[in-house]
Design an enzyme around this catalytic site. Structure first.
Site, PDB file in Angstrom:
ATOM      1  N   SER A   9       7.757  45.035  15.660  1.00 33.18           N
ATOM      2  CA  SER A   9       8.037  44.135  16.778  1.00 33.18           C
ATOM      3  C   SER A   9       7.600  42.698  16.488  1.00 33.18           C
ATOM      4  O   SER A   9       7.187  42.354  15.386  1.00 33.18           O
ATOM      5  CB  SER A   9       7.326  44.632  18.031  1.00 33.18           C
ATOM      6  OG  SER A   9       5.945  44.325  17.957  1.00 33.18           O
ATOM      7  N   HIS A  10       7.694  41.870  17.527  1.00 34.43           N
ATOM      8  CA  HIS A  10       7.134  40.518  17.470  1.00 34.43           C
ATOM      9  C   HIS A  10       5.815  40.438  18.224  1.00 34.43           C
ATOM     10  O   HIS A  10       5.357  39.357  18.543  1.00 34.43           O
ATOM     11  CB  HIS A  10       8.133  39.499  18.032  1.00 34.43           C
ATOM     12  CG  HIS A  10       9.349  39.294  17.168  1.00 34.43           C
ATOM     13  ND1 HIS A  10      10.344  38.411  17.478  1.00 34.43           N
ATOM     14  CD2 HIS A  10       9.702  39.864  15.995  1.00 34.43           C
ATOM     15  CE1 HIS A  10      11.282  38.444  16.531  1.00 34.43           C
ATOM     16  NE2 HIS A  10      10.920  39.323  15.634  1.00 34.43           N
ATOM     17  N   GLY A  11       5.247  41.593  18.546  1.00 30.79           N
ATOM     18  CA  GLY A  11       3.908  41.597  19.119  1.00 30.79           C
ATOM     19  C   GLY A  11       3.854  41.668  20.630  1.00 30.79           C
ATOM     20  O   GLY A  11       4.856  41.843  21.311  1.00 30.79           O
TER      21      GLY A  11
END
Ligand code: NAG
Ligand code: NAG
Ligand code: NAG
Ligand code: NAG
Ligand code: NAG
Ligand code: NAG
Ligand code: NAG
EC number: 3.2.1.67
Length: 417
Positions: A260-262
Protein backbone atom coordinates in the site's frame (compact mmCIF):
# COMPACT_ATOMS: atom_id res chain seq x y z
CA UNK A 1 -51.48 -23.11 8.41
CA UNK A 2 -54.77 -21.32 8.05
CA UNK A 3 -53.67 -18.09 6.46
CA UNK A 4 -55.13 -18.57 3.01
CA UNK A 5 -51.78 -19.22 1.46
CA UNK A 6 -50.26 -22.60 0.68
CA UNK A 7 -48.64 -23.92 3.82
CA UNK A 8 -46.01 -25.64 1.73
CA UNK A 9 -44.67 -22.32 0.52
CA UNK A 10 -42.82 -21.89 3.78
CA UNK A 11 -43.47 -18.20 3.47
CA UNK A 12 -45.44 -16.99 6.43
CA UNK A 13 -44.99 -18.01 10.01
CA UNK A 14 -46.24 -14.97 11.91
CA UNK A 15 -49.90 -14.32 12.86
CA UNK A 16 -52.11 -14.36 9.82
CA UNK A 17 -53.38 -10.82 9.47
CA UNK A 18 -50.04 -9.25 10.07
CA UNK A 19 -48.33 -11.50 7.61
CA UNK A 20 -50.93 -11.30 4.88
CA UNK A 21 -50.82 -7.55 5.07
CA UNK A 22 -47.09 -7.57 4.92
CA UNK A 23 -46.99 -10.07 2.11
CA UNK A 24 -49.43 -8.01 0.01
CA UNK A 25 -47.37 -4.92 0.66
CA UNK A 26 -44.25 -6.68 -0.45
CA UNK A 27 -46.01 -8.15 -3.48
CA UNK A 28 -47.30 -4.73 -4.53
CA UNK A 29 -43.86 -3.26 -4.12
CA UNK A 30 -42.05 -6.00 -5.93
CA UNK A 31 -44.37 -6.27 -8.92
CA UNK A 32 -43.39 -2.71 -9.72
CA UNK A 33 -39.83 -3.83 -10.25
CA UNK A 34 -40.73 -6.66 -12.60
CA UNK A 35 -42.22 -10.12 -12.36
CA UNK A 36 -38.97 -12.00 -12.18
CA UNK A 37 -38.13 -10.21 -8.97
CA UNK A 38 -40.74 -11.87 -6.79
CA UNK A 39 -39.89 -15.43 -7.56
CA UNK A 40 -36.33 -14.81 -6.51
CA UNK A 41 -37.22 -13.68 -3.02
CA UNK A 42 -38.23 -16.20 -0.39
CA UNK A 43 -39.82 -14.39 2.47
CA UNK A 44 -39.75 -16.42 5.67
CA UNK A 45 -40.95 -13.83 8.14
CA UNK A 46 -41.33 -10.09 8.19
CA UNK A 47 -37.75 -9.89 9.08
CA UNK A 48 -36.07 -12.14 6.60
CA UNK A 49 -35.74 -12.40 2.85
CA UNK A 50 -33.46 -14.69 0.93
CA UNK A 51 -32.32 -13.83 -2.57
CA UNK A 52 -31.42 -16.13 -5.41
CA UNK A 53 -29.71 -14.99 -8.58
CA UNK A 54 -31.88 -14.05 -11.54
CA UNK A 55 -30.77 -14.38 -15.13
CA UNK A 56 -30.26 -10.63 -15.52
CA UNK A 57 -29.56 -7.64 -13.31
CA UNK A 58 -30.04 -8.45 -9.63
CA UNK A 59 -29.97 -4.82 -8.50
CA UNK A 60 -33.80 -4.38 -8.58
CA UNK A 61 -34.51 -7.41 -6.38
CA UNK A 62 -31.68 -6.48 -3.98
CA UNK A 63 -33.03 -2.93 -3.65
CA UNK A 64 -36.60 -4.18 -3.21
CA UNK A 65 -35.56 -6.62 -0.53
CA UNK A 66 -33.52 -3.99 1.34
CA UNK A 67 -36.54 -1.69 1.33
CA UNK A 68 -38.93 -4.36 2.68
CA UNK A 69 -37.03 -6.81 4.82
CA UNK A 70 -35.02 -6.43 8.00
CA UNK A 71 -32.61 -9.18 7.03
CA UNK A 72 -31.61 -9.78 3.45
CA UNK A 73 -29.69 -13.00 2.98
CA UNK A 74 -27.57 -13.78 -0.04
CA UNK A 75 -26.86 -17.45 0.54
CA UNK A 76 -23.52 -19.14 0.06
CA UNK A 77 -23.08 -20.19 -3.53
CA UNK A 78 -25.26 -17.37 -4.84
CA UNK A 79 -23.73 -14.56 -6.89
CA UNK A 80 -25.83 -11.46 -7.37
CA UNK A 81 -24.97 -9.80 -10.65
CA UNK A 82 -25.27 -6.03 -10.22
CA UNK A 83 -25.63 -4.14 -13.49
CA UNK A 84 -27.25 -0.94 -12.22
CA UNK A 85 -26.40 1.32 -9.32
CA UNK A 86 -27.54 0.60 -5.78
CA UNK A 87 -29.13 3.45 -3.85
CA UNK A 88 -29.62 2.06 -0.35
CA UNK A 89 -29.59 5.31 1.55
CA UNK A 90 -31.95 6.20 4.37
CA UNK A 91 -32.35 2.58 5.47
CA UNK A 92 -33.31 1.68 9.01
CA UNK A 93 -32.41 -1.54 10.86
CA UNK A 94 -31.13 -3.29 7.78
CA UNK A 95 -29.09 -6.44 8.13
CA UNK A 96 -27.45 -7.68 4.95
CA UNK A 97 -26.31 -11.24 5.50
CA UNK A 98 -23.89 -11.70 2.63
CA UNK A 99 -22.78 -15.31 2.58
CA UNK A 100 -22.41 -15.48 -1.20
CA UNK A 101 -21.09 -12.87 -3.59
CA UNK A 102 -22.19 -9.51 -4.92
CA UNK A 103 -20.42 -8.85 -8.21
CA UNK A 104 -20.49 -5.52 -10.01
CA UNK A 105 -20.69 -6.21 -13.73
CA UNK A 106 -17.86 -4.24 -15.38
CA UNK A 107 -19.89 -2.37 -17.98
CA UNK A 108 -17.55 0.58 -18.18
CA UNK A 109 -19.79 2.77 -20.32
CA UNK A 110 -22.72 2.31 -17.97
CA UNK A 111 -20.90 2.96 -14.70
CA UNK A 112 -18.77 5.85 -15.85
CA UNK A 113 -22.01 7.61 -16.87
CA UNK A 114 -24.26 6.37 -14.07
CA UNK A 115 -22.16 5.68 -10.99
CA UNK A 116 -23.28 7.89 -8.09
CA UNK A 117 -21.10 10.98 -8.15
CA UNK A 118 -19.02 11.71 -5.04
CA UNK A 119 -18.12 15.37 -5.12
CA UNK A 120 -15.01 14.99 -3.01
CA UNK A 121 -12.09 14.44 -5.39
CA UNK A 122 -14.49 13.78 -8.28
CA UNK A 123 -15.29 10.11 -7.69
CA UNK A 124 -18.12 7.72 -8.44
CA UNK A 125 -19.47 4.71 -6.58
CA UNK A 126 -21.45 1.53 -7.33
CA UNK A 127 -23.27 1.45 -4.02
CA UNK A 128 -24.49 4.01 -1.50
CA UNK A 129 -25.45 2.36 1.80
CA UNK A 130 -26.76 4.58 4.57
CA UNK A 131 -29.29 5.20 7.30
CA UNK A 132 -29.47 3.90 10.85
CA UNK A 133 -28.42 0.58 12.33
CA UNK A 134 -27.00 -1.11 9.29
CA UNK A 135 -25.14 -4.40 9.40
CA UNK A 136 -23.28 -5.96 6.48
CA UNK A 137 -21.75 -9.30 7.40
CA UNK A 138 -21.93 -13.01 6.65
CA UNK A 139 -18.54 -14.17 5.40
CA UNK A 140 -19.25 -13.40 1.73
CA UNK A 141 -17.59 -11.37 -0.98
CA UNK A 142 -17.95 -8.04 -2.74
CA UNK A 143 -16.36 -8.40 -6.15
CA UNK A 144 -15.55 -5.17 -8.00
CA UNK A 145 -14.50 -7.08 -11.16
CA UNK A 146 -11.67 -4.60 -11.40
CA UNK A 147 -9.55 -6.16 -14.15
CA UNK A 148 -11.54 -4.57 -16.98
CA UNK A 149 -11.20 -1.25 -15.16
CA UNK A 150 -7.45 -1.57 -14.57
CA UNK A 151 -7.02 -2.28 -18.29
CA UNK A 152 -9.34 0.54 -19.42
CA UNK A 153 -7.69 3.04 -17.07
CA UNK A 154 -4.31 2.22 -18.57
CA UNK A 155 -5.47 3.78 -21.85
CA UNK A 156 -7.71 6.50 -20.35
CA UNK A 157 -6.32 8.18 -17.29
CA UNK A 158 -9.43 10.37 -16.92
CA UNK A 159 -11.74 7.36 -16.70
CA UNK A 160 -14.06 7.60 -13.70
CA UNK A 161 -13.87 4.33 -11.82
CA UNK A 162 -16.34 3.31 -9.09
CA UNK A 163 -15.69 2.84 -5.39
CA UNK A 164 -17.22 -0.51 -4.39
CA UNK A 165 -18.90 0.51 -1.15
CA UNK A 166 -19.75 3.99 0.08
CA UNK A 167 -21.23 4.15 3.55
CA UNK A 168 -23.16 7.34 3.08
CA UNK A 169 -24.71 9.22 5.99
CA UNK A 170 -24.80 6.05 8.04
CA UNK A 171 -25.24 6.11 11.80
CA UNK A 172 -24.39 2.97 13.77
CA UNK A 173 -23.14 0.80 10.96
CA UNK A 174 -21.22 -2.41 11.33
CA UNK A 175 -19.39 -4.22 8.53
CA UNK A 176 -17.88 -7.52 9.56
CA UNK A 177 -16.45 -10.73 8.08
CA UNK A 178 -16.50 -9.62 4.46
CA UNK A 179 -13.98 -10.14 1.68
CA UNK A 180 -13.63 -7.40 -0.88
CA UNK A 181 -11.81 -8.11 -4.11
CA UNK A 182 -10.61 -6.08 -7.10
CA UNK A 183 -12.24 -2.74 -6.63
CA UNK A 184 -11.95 -0.56 -9.76
CA UNK A 185 -10.82 2.30 -7.49
CA UNK A 186 -11.13 2.87 -3.70
CA UNK A 187 -12.63 -0.09 -1.83
CA UNK A 188 -14.47 1.79 0.92
CA UNK A 189 -15.52 5.38 1.38
CA UNK A 190 -16.99 6.39 4.73
CA UNK A 191 -18.82 9.60 3.86
CA UNK A 192 -20.62 11.74 6.46
CA UNK A 193 -21.05 8.87 8.90
CA UNK A 194 -21.26 8.56 12.65
CA UNK A 195 -20.25 5.46 14.61
CA UNK A 196 -19.13 2.98 12.01
CA UNK A 197 -17.09 -0.18 12.62
CA UNK A 198 -15.34 -2.45 10.16
CA UNK A 199 -14.05 -5.71 11.62
CA UNK A 200 -12.34 -8.68 9.97
CA UNK A 201 -12.34 -7.41 6.40
CA UNK A 202 -10.07 -8.91 3.76
CA UNK A 203 -9.20 -6.57 0.92
CA UNK A 204 -7.39 -7.84 -2.16
CA UNK A 205 -6.66 -6.06 -5.42
CA UNK A 206 -4.73 -8.01 -7.98
CA UNK A 207 -4.17 -7.39 -11.66
CA UNK A 208 -3.61 -10.29 -14.01
CA UNK A 209 -2.27 -7.98 -16.74
CA UNK A 210 0.61 -5.50 -16.70
CA UNK A 211 -1.81 -2.72 -15.78
CA UNK A 212 -1.59 -1.50 -12.22
CA UNK A 213 -4.30 -1.51 -9.55
CA UNK A 214 -4.21 2.29 -9.32
CA UNK A 215 -5.97 4.20 -6.53
CA UNK A 216 -7.27 1.07 -4.81
CA UNK A 217 -7.32 2.65 -1.32
CA UNK A 218 -8.59 0.30 1.39
CA UNK A 219 -10.59 2.93 3.27
CA UNK A 220 -11.05 6.66 2.94
CA UNK A 221 -12.82 8.49 5.72
CA UNK A 222 -14.41 11.85 4.98
CA UNK A 223 -16.57 14.12 7.15
CA UNK A 224 -17.11 11.26 9.59
CA UNK A 225 -16.85 10.77 13.33
CA UNK A 226 -16.27 7.68 15.49
CA UNK A 227 -14.99 5.16 13.00
CA UNK A 228 -13.21 1.92 13.88
CA UNK A 229 -11.36 -0.31 11.44
CA UNK A 230 -9.85 -3.40 13.00
CA UNK A 231 -8.51 -6.92 12.52
CA UNK A 232 -8.21 -6.76 8.77
CA UNK A 233 -5.84 -7.81 6.01
CA UNK A 234 -5.26 -5.52 3.05
CA UNK A 235 -3.36 -6.16 -0.20
CA UNK A 236 -3.76 -3.16 -2.45
CA UNK A 237 -2.09 -0.46 -4.52
CA UNK A 238 -2.74 2.83 -2.71
CA UNK A 239 -3.42 4.05 0.83
CA UNK A 240 -4.26 1.26 3.25
CA UNK A 241 -6.37 3.72 5.27
CA UNK A 242 -6.63 7.43 4.58
CA UNK A 243 -8.10 10.09 6.84
CA UNK A 244 -9.49 12.74 4.55
CA UNK A 245 -10.91 16.11 5.68
CA UNK A 246 -12.99 16.06 8.84
CA UNK A 247 -12.18 12.65 10.20
CA UNK A 248 -12.51 12.65 13.97
CA UNK A 249 -12.28 10.07 16.74
CA UNK A 250 -10.91 7.22 14.69
CA UNK A 251 -9.37 3.94 15.81
CA UNK A 252 -7.46 1.78 13.36
CA UNK A 253 -6.15 -1.35 14.99
CA UNK A 254 -4.53 -4.64 14.08
CA UNK A 255 -4.21 -4.24 10.32
CA UNK A 256 -1.86 -6.14 8.07
CA UNK A 257 -1.23 -3.94 5.03
CA UNK A 258 0.80 -5.12 2.02
CA UNK A 259 1.72 -3.17 -1.10
CA UNK A 260 0.00 0.00 0.00
CA UNK A 261 0.85 3.68 0.37
CA UNK A 262 0.50 3.42 4.12
CA UNK A 263 -1.76 4.80 6.81
CA UNK A 264 -2.19 8.42 5.77
CA UNK A 265 -3.61 11.56 7.27
CA UNK A 266 -4.59 13.65 4.26
CA UNK A 267 -3.82 15.01 1.94
CA UNK A 268 -5.29 18.07 3.63
CA UNK A 269 -5.56 21.75 2.86
CA UNK A 270 -6.00 21.23 -0.87
CA UNK A 271 -9.02 23.36 -1.68
CA UNK A 272 -9.07 27.11 -1.31
CA UNK A 273 -11.61 28.37 1.22
CA UNK A 274 -12.04 24.96 2.86
CA UNK A 275 -10.91 24.20 6.42
CA UNK A 276 -9.98 20.55 7.07
CA UNK A 277 -9.87 18.90 10.46
CA UNK A 278 -8.36 15.54 11.38
CA UNK A 279 -8.45 15.06 15.12
CA UNK A 280 -8.19 12.23 17.64
CA UNK A 281 -6.86 9.41 15.50
CA UNK A 282 -5.11 6.32 16.83
CA UNK A 283 -3.49 3.79 14.49
CA UNK A 284 -2.10 0.93 16.56
CA UNK A 285 -0.66 -2.55 15.94
CA UNK A 286 -0.03 -2.20 12.25
CA UNK A 287 2.07 -4.51 10.09
CA UNK A 288 3.13 -2.64 6.95
CA UNK A 289 4.94 -4.54 4.19
CA UNK A 290 6.26 -3.71 0.70
CA UNK A 291 4.75 -0.29 0.96
CA UNK A 292 5.54 3.23 -0.16
CA UNK A 293 4.86 4.70 3.29
CA UNK A 294 4.22 3.58 6.83
CA UNK A 295 2.76 6.31 9.03
CA UNK A 296 2.19 9.52 7.08
CA UNK A 297 0.73 13.02 7.41
CA UNK A 298 0.51 15.09 4.24
CA UNK A 299 -0.71 18.64 3.71
CA UNK A 300 -0.59 21.06 0.81
CA UNK A 301 1.28 24.34 0.79
CA UNK A 302 1.41 26.94 -1.97
CA UNK A 303 -0.71 29.75 -3.28
CA UNK A 304 -4.49 29.46 -3.42
CA UNK A 305 -4.85 26.30 -1.31
CA UNK A 306 -6.93 25.49 1.77
CA UNK A 307 -6.22 25.37 5.46
CA UNK A 308 -6.82 23.14 8.44
CA UNK A 309 -5.72 21.45 11.60
CA UNK A 310 -4.30 18.01 12.35
CA UNK A 311 -4.35 17.38 16.06
CA UNK A 312 -3.85 14.46 18.45
CA UNK A 313 -2.75 11.69 16.10
CA UNK A 314 -1.01 8.57 17.43
CA UNK A 315 0.85 6.04 15.31
CA UNK A 316 1.84 3.23 17.66
CA UNK A 317 3.32 -0.28 17.40
CA UNK A 318 4.07 -0.27 13.69
CA UNK A 319 6.23 -3.05 12.29
CA UNK A 320 7.45 -2.19 8.82
CA UNK A 321 9.14 -4.39 6.26
CA UNK A 322 10.56 -3.10 2.98
CA UNK A 323 8.80 0.27 3.32
CA UNK A 324 10.16 3.24 1.35
CA UNK A 325 9.22 5.92 3.89
CA UNK A 326 8.30 4.35 7.22
CA UNK A 327 7.60 7.69 8.97
CA UNK A 328 6.59 10.83 7.09
CA UNK A 329 5.32 14.32 7.77
CA UNK A 330 5.12 16.24 4.51
CA UNK A 331 3.74 19.75 4.91
CA UNK A 332 4.79 20.59 1.37
CA UNK A 333 2.80 17.87 -0.39
CA UNK A 334 2.81 18.12 -4.18
CA UNK A 335 4.11 21.66 -3.90
CA UNK A 336 7.41 22.99 -5.23
CA UNK A 337 10.08 23.97 -2.72
CA UNK A 338 9.92 27.60 -3.87
CA UNK A 339 6.15 27.76 -3.44
CA UNK A 340 6.43 26.14 -0.02
CA UNK A 341 8.88 28.77 1.08
CA UNK A 342 6.78 31.64 -0.22
CA UNK A 343 3.41 30.17 0.84
CA UNK A 344 3.89 27.78 3.76
CA UNK A 345 1.11 25.33 4.55
CA UNK A 346 -1.95 26.64 6.36
CA UNK A 347 -2.64 23.24 7.85
CA UNK A 348 -1.36 23.30 11.42
CA UNK A 349 -0.08 20.00 12.81
CA UNK A 350 0.10 19.41 16.53
CA UNK A 351 0.22 16.73 19.22
CA UNK A 352 1.51 13.94 17.02
CA UNK A 353 2.92 10.75 18.51
CA UNK A 354 5.05 8.25 16.62
CA UNK A 355 5.60 5.58 19.21
CA UNK A 356 7.31 2.17 18.89
CA UNK A 357 7.94 1.98 15.15
CA UNK A 358 10.27 -0.85 14.19
CA UNK A 359 11.49 -2.81 11.20
CA UNK A 360 13.24 -2.16 7.93
CA UNK A 361 13.03 0.50 5.29
CA UNK A 362 13.80 -0.13 1.64
CA UNK A 363 16.27 2.79 1.60
CA UNK A 364 18.61 4.25 4.15
CA UNK A 365 16.32 7.18 5.06
CA UNK A 366 13.73 5.73 7.43
CA UNK A 367 12.00 8.85 8.70
CA UNK A 368 11.40 12.33 7.39
CA UNK A 369 9.57 15.05 9.24
CA UNK A 370 9.30 18.02 6.86
CA UNK A 371 7.32 20.80 8.42
CA UNK A 372 6.59 24.34 7.35
CA UNK A 373 8.22 27.04 9.50
CA UNK A 374 6.92 29.34 12.21
CA UNK A 375 5.41 26.78 14.55
CA UNK A 376 3.17 25.09 11.99
CA UNK A 377 4.23 21.74 13.49
CA UNK A 378 4.26 21.57 17.25
CA UNK A 379 4.46 18.90 19.91
CA UNK A 380 5.71 16.14 17.66
CA UNK A 381 6.79 13.25 19.86
CA UNK A 382 8.95 10.44 18.56
CA UNK A 383 9.79 7.52 20.82
CA UNK A 384 10.75 3.87 20.69
CA UNK A 385 12.11 3.89 17.15
CA UNK A 386 13.96 0.78 16.04
CA UNK A 387 14.25 1.23 12.29
CA UNK A 388 17.03 0.34 9.95
CA UNK A 389 17.79 0.71 6.28
CA UNK A 390 19.26 -2.07 4.15
CA UNK A 391 22.99 -2.67 4.53
CA UNK A 392 22.96 -1.12 8.01
CA UNK A 393 22.91 2.49 6.80
CA UNK A 394 20.11 4.41 8.47
CA UNK A 395 19.33 8.12 8.22
CA UNK A 396 16.70 10.47 9.62
CA UNK A 397 15.71 13.84 8.27
CA UNK A 398 13.66 16.73 9.56
CA UNK A 399 12.89 20.42 9.09
CA UNK A 400 11.25 22.91 11.42
CA UNK A 401 10.47 20.38 14.16
CA UNK A 402 11.52 20.52 17.79
CA UNK A 403 12.29 17.04 19.01
CA UNK A 404 13.35 16.07 22.47
CA UNK A 405 14.98 13.15 24.26
CA UNK A 406 16.30 10.21 22.29
CA UNK A 407 14.62 11.42 19.08
CA UNK A 408 16.75 14.55 19.10
CA UNK A 409 19.85 12.43 18.86
CA UNK A 410 18.43 10.27 16.06
CA UNK A 411 17.27 13.17 13.95
CA UNK A 412 19.90 15.69 14.94
CA UNK A 413 18.96 19.33 14.89
CA UNK A 414 16.24 20.09 12.40
CA UNK A 415 17.10 22.94 10.10
CA UNK A 416 14.68 25.82 10.24
CA UNK A 417 14.02 27.65 6.99
C1 NAG B 1 -12.17 8.49 -20.67
O1 NAG B 1 -13.01 8.52 -19.53
C2 NAG B 1 -13.78 9.71 -19.44
C3 NAG B 1 -14.44 9.73 -18.05
O2 NAG B 1 -15.07 8.54 -17.71
C4 NAG B 1 -14.76 9.73 -20.60
O3 NAG B 1 -15.54 10.90 -20.52
C5 NAG B 1 -13.98 9.71 -21.88
O4 NAG B 1 -14.86 9.61 -22.97
C6 NAG B 1 -13.03 8.53 -21.93
N1 NAG B 1 -12.15 8.66 -23.08
C7 NAG B 1 -12.05 7.71 -24.00
C8 NAG B 1 -11.07 7.97 -25.10
O5 NAG B 1 -12.69 6.67 -23.95
C1 NAG C 1 -22.50 2.28 17.56
O1 NAG C 1 -23.00 1.33 16.64
C2 NAG C 1 -23.09 0.02 17.20
C3 NAG C 1 -23.57 -0.89 16.09
O2 NAG C 1 -22.57 -1.06 15.17
C4 NAG C 1 -24.04 0.02 18.36
O3 NAG C 1 -24.07 -1.26 18.94
C5 NAG C 1 -23.58 1.04 19.38
O4 NAG C 1 -24.54 1.12 20.42
C6 NAG C 1 -23.43 2.40 18.74
N1 NAG C 1 -22.84 3.33 19.69
C7 NAG C 1 -23.42 4.47 20.00
C8 NAG C 1 -22.69 5.34 20.97
O5 NAG C 1 -24.50 4.81 19.53
C1 NAG D 1 -13.35 -13.44 9.29
O1 NAG D 1 -14.15 -13.45 8.13
C2 NAG D 1 -14.02 -14.63 7.34
C3 NAG D 1 -14.88 -14.45 6.13
O2 NAG D 1 -14.43 -13.38 5.37
C4 NAG D 1 -14.42 -15.84 8.15
O3 NAG D 1 -14.21 -17.01 7.39
C5 NAG D 1 -13.62 -15.91 9.43
O4 NAG D 1 -14.10 -16.96 10.25
C6 NAG D 1 -13.75 -14.59 10.19
N1 NAG D 1 -12.85 -14.62 11.35
C7 NAG D 1 -13.30 -14.43 12.57
C8 NAG D 1 -12.28 -14.44 13.64
O5 NAG D 1 -14.48 -14.28 12.81
C1 NAG E 1 -14.82 20.61 8.79
O1 NAG E 1 -15.48 21.01 9.97
C2 NAG E 1 -15.37 22.41 10.22
C3 NAG E 1 -15.98 22.66 11.58
O2 NAG E 1 -17.23 22.14 11.66
C4 NAG E 1 -16.08 23.16 9.09
O3 NAG E 1 -15.94 24.55 9.29
C5 NAG E 1 -15.42 22.80 7.77
O4 NAG E 1 -16.10 23.41 6.69
C6 NAG E 1 -15.43 21.29 7.58
N1 NAG E 1 -14.63 20.96 6.42
C7 NAG E 1 -15.04 20.08 5.52
C8 NAG E 1 -14.09 19.75 4.42
O5 NAG E 1 -16.13 19.53 5.58
C1 NAG F 1 -11.09 14.71 20.86
O1 NAG F 1 -11.05 14.01 22.10
C2 NAG F 1 -11.19 14.88 23.21
C3 NAG F 1 -10.96 14.05 24.45
O2 NAG F 1 -11.74 12.91 24.44
C4 NAG F 1 -12.60 15.48 23.16
O3 NAG F 1 -12.76 16.39 24.22
C5 NAG F 1 -12.76 16.24 21.85
O4 NAG F 1 -14.09 16.70 21.73
C6 NAG F 1 -12.49 15.31 20.69
N1 NAG F 1 -12.53 16.06 19.44
C7 NAG F 1 -13.50 15.89 18.56
C8 NAG F 1 -13.41 16.69 17.31
O5 NAG F 1 -14.42 15.10 18.73
C1 NAG G 1 -6.66 11.78 21.50
O1 NAG G 1 -7.40 10.89 20.65
C2 NAG G 1 -7.71 9.66 21.27
C3 NAG G 1 -8.45 8.82 20.26
O2 NAG G 1 -7.63 8.57 19.16
C4 NAG G 1 -8.58 9.90 22.49
O3 NAG G 1 -8.81 8.68 23.12
C5 NAG G 1 -7.90 10.83 23.44
O4 NAG G 1 -8.76 11.16 24.48
C6 NAG G 1 -7.51 12.12 22.73
N1 NAG G 1 -6.73 12.95 23.65
C7 NAG G 1 -6.98 14.22 23.83
C8 NAG G 1 -6.11 14.90 24.82
O5 NAG G 1 -7.87 14.81 23.23
C1 NAG H 1 6.03 -2.48 20.15
O1 NAG H 1 5.31 -3.01 19.04
C2 NAG H 1 5.49 -4.41 18.90
C3 NAG H 1 4.82 -4.82 17.60
O2 NAG H 1 3.44 -4.49 17.63
C4 NAG H 1 4.90 -5.12 20.10
O3 NAG H 1 5.09 -6.51 19.98
C5 NAG H 1 5.57 -4.61 21.36
O4 NAG H 1 4.91 -5.17 22.47
C6 NAG H 1 5.45 -3.09 21.42
N1 NAG H 1 6.22 -2.61 22.55
C7 NAG H 1 5.68 -1.92 23.53
C8 NAG H 1 6.58 -1.46 24.60
O5 NAG H 1 4.47 -1.67 23.54
Amino acid sequence: MDDGLPSTSGLLRYPKMYNSFLFLGLLAYLTKSGAHVLQNIQQDTKASCELTASLGDDAPQFLAAAASCETVTIPAGTTLNIETRLDMTGMSNLNIDLQGTIRFNPNIDYWSENGFPITFQDQITFWLLGGENIVLSGGGTLDGAGQAWYDAFASNSSLLRPIILTLNQATNAFVENIQMINSPEWFNLVNECQNVTFNNITITARSTSDNFISNTDGWDIYRSDSVTIENSVINNGDDCVSFKPNSTNILVSNLDCTGSHGISVGSLGQFSGVFDIVQNVTAINIQMSDAENGARIKAFAGDNVGSGMVQNITFQNFVVSDVDNPVVIDQCYETSADDCEEFPSNVFIQDIFFNNISGTGSGSQVASLDCSPDGRCSDITVSGFDLSGPDGKTTYECQNVDLSGNAASLFGTCTTT
